[in-house]
Write a protein that holds these residues in place. Sequence first.
Motif, mmCIF file in Angstrom:
data_model
loop_
_atom_site.group_PDB
_atom_site.id
_atom_site.type_symbol
_atom_site.label_atom_id
_atom_site.label_comp_id
_atom_site.label_asym_id
_atom_site.label_seq_id
_atom_site.Cartn_x
_atom_site.Cartn_y
_atom_site.Cartn_z
ATOM 1 N N SER A 1 -77.196 -4.487 11.185
ATOM 2 C CA SER A 1 -75.955 -5.264 11.207
ATOM 3 C C SER A 1 -75.112 -4.959 9.973
ATOM 4 O O SER A 1 -75.624 -4.781 8.869
ATOM 5 C CB SER A 1 -76.259 -6.757 11.296
ATOM 6 O OG SER A 1 -77.084 -7.174 10.226
ATOM 7 N N GLU A 2 -73.791 -4.919 10.174
ATOM 8 C CA GLU A 2 -72.878 -4.513 9.104
ATOM 9 C C GLU A 2 -71.562 -5.276 9.224
ATOM 10 O O GLU A 2 -71.011 -5.400 10.310
ATOM 11 C CB GLU A 2 -72.625 -3.009 9.198
ATOM 12 C CG GLU A 2 -71.674 -2.453 8.148
ATOM 13 C CD GLU A 2 -71.583 -0.933 8.226
ATOM 14 O OE1 GLU A 2 -72.643 -0.275 8.122
ATOM 15 O OE2 GLU A 2 -70.471 -0.416 8.421
ATOM 16 N N PHE A 3 -71.098 -5.782 8.097
ATOM 17 C CA PHE A 3 -69.827 -6.504 8.039
ATOM 18 C C PHE A 3 -68.960 -5.843 6.985
ATOM 19 O O PHE A 3 -69.331 -5.774 5.810
ATOM 20 C CB PHE A 3 -70.075 -7.973 7.678
ATOM 21 C CG PHE A 3 -68.825 -8.807 7.548
ATOM 22 C CD1 PHE A 3 -67.874 -8.813 8.542
ATOM 23 C CD2 PHE A 3 -68.618 -9.605 6.434
ATOM 24 C CE1 PHE A 3 -66.720 -9.592 8.439
ATOM 25 C CE2 PHE A 3 -67.475 -10.388 6.311
ATOM 26 C CZ PHE A 3 -66.528 -10.377 7.318
ATOM 27 N N GLY A 4 -67.801 -5.317 7.412
ATOM 28 C CA GLY A 4 -66.883 -4.668 6.491
ATOM 29 C C GLY A 4 -65.535 -5.357 6.510
ATOM 30 O O GLY A 4 -65.080 -5.806 7.563
ATOM 31 N N ILE A 5 -64.898 -5.452 5.347
ATOM 32 C CA ILE A 5 -63.584 -6.106 5.290
ATOM 33 C C ILE A 5 -62.712 -5.410 4.264
ATOM 34 O O ILE A 5 -63.163 -5.086 3.163
ATOM 35 C CB ILE A 5 -63.739 -7.608 4.964
ATOM 36 C CG1 ILE A 5 -62.368 -8.305 4.960
ATOM 37 C CG2 ILE A 5 -64.459 -7.845 3.654
ATOM 38 C CD1 ILE A 5 -62.473 -9.823 5.003
#
Length: 328
Positions: free
Chosen positions: A115-119
Amino acid sequence: MYHTKEKTLQAKFISLIKEKIPGQQVNTLMEILPLTKEAVYRRLRGDVPFSFVEMATLSAYLGISLDYVAETISIYRSQWYKLHIRNYDEFEPIDLNMSHNFVKAINIAADDPDSEFGIAANILPLHISLLHFPVYRIYLLKWKYQFGKTPKSELKYSDILVPEAEKETYCLYLNAIKKIKYTYFIWDGSFLLSLINDINYFHSIRIINREEMHMLKQEINRLLDTLESYADNGKFERTGNKIETYVSSLNFETTYSYLISNNMFIGMGSAFCLGAFTTLDKEACQDMKKWIQGLKKSSTLISGAAQRDKILFFEKQRNVLDENFIIK
């Protein structure tokens, strides 16, 4: 008995459900839909079709594209984005339920080791402001000033309150985000200035008073401390999951983010203060991921060992705050 075409679509939909929920499918579906265990079993076996309402509910919760199921292709070959704008004047149970479902979806994605969250943020992102509710109330104030029913002449910062039920949901959301295995921020170097300008404006028209200005300045300094601690540690407290902080050399026009796991795809672009354009389309999310990761090439990593760059960046932000925050 239903027709062959519908049976094919139902089979495809069931297959996607099983991809999204690798285990405990029956219990998970019972949490989402008002169905008994036997009713869920019958649908998963294909004996009984999912109704349109059930498919729509699962689509929103699990991130399944019904356009993909139906093999709908736009003649312009564009991806589907949906604009989400809540009515913050009225606290509706449907909004709270949608928020709870979103938190559940993040928790499902967080179980995936990939899982990966980029902003990429050109303003202070909403979920960062939620760490400091006095700052989040500025976003609510701005929304009410632009869209709300209260006359502008009657708006006061002191009257902007966050319902307790909503606070609890936001805390659940923040805890879920911290479970994502890898998170990274790319900051536009001017991300703080727009927030300061908004606060200054509301102070100039007497919606925010002098005492509240002093309080907000202290709160923004505390918020910068929070961001600096993330850059220092390179991981979230309690979960220990990795977090990286970058500073971009380029400016970008809005804030973009994506959450991707093997079974979940959510892409967002901020709009109208507290709204967002969202997509659950896999290809669209991959495009957004590619664009945001491309910004890394023109950005400086300030996490971990990059102490000098980190110190300079946060010193600059505190100078921006001191030089531009106007208290009359």
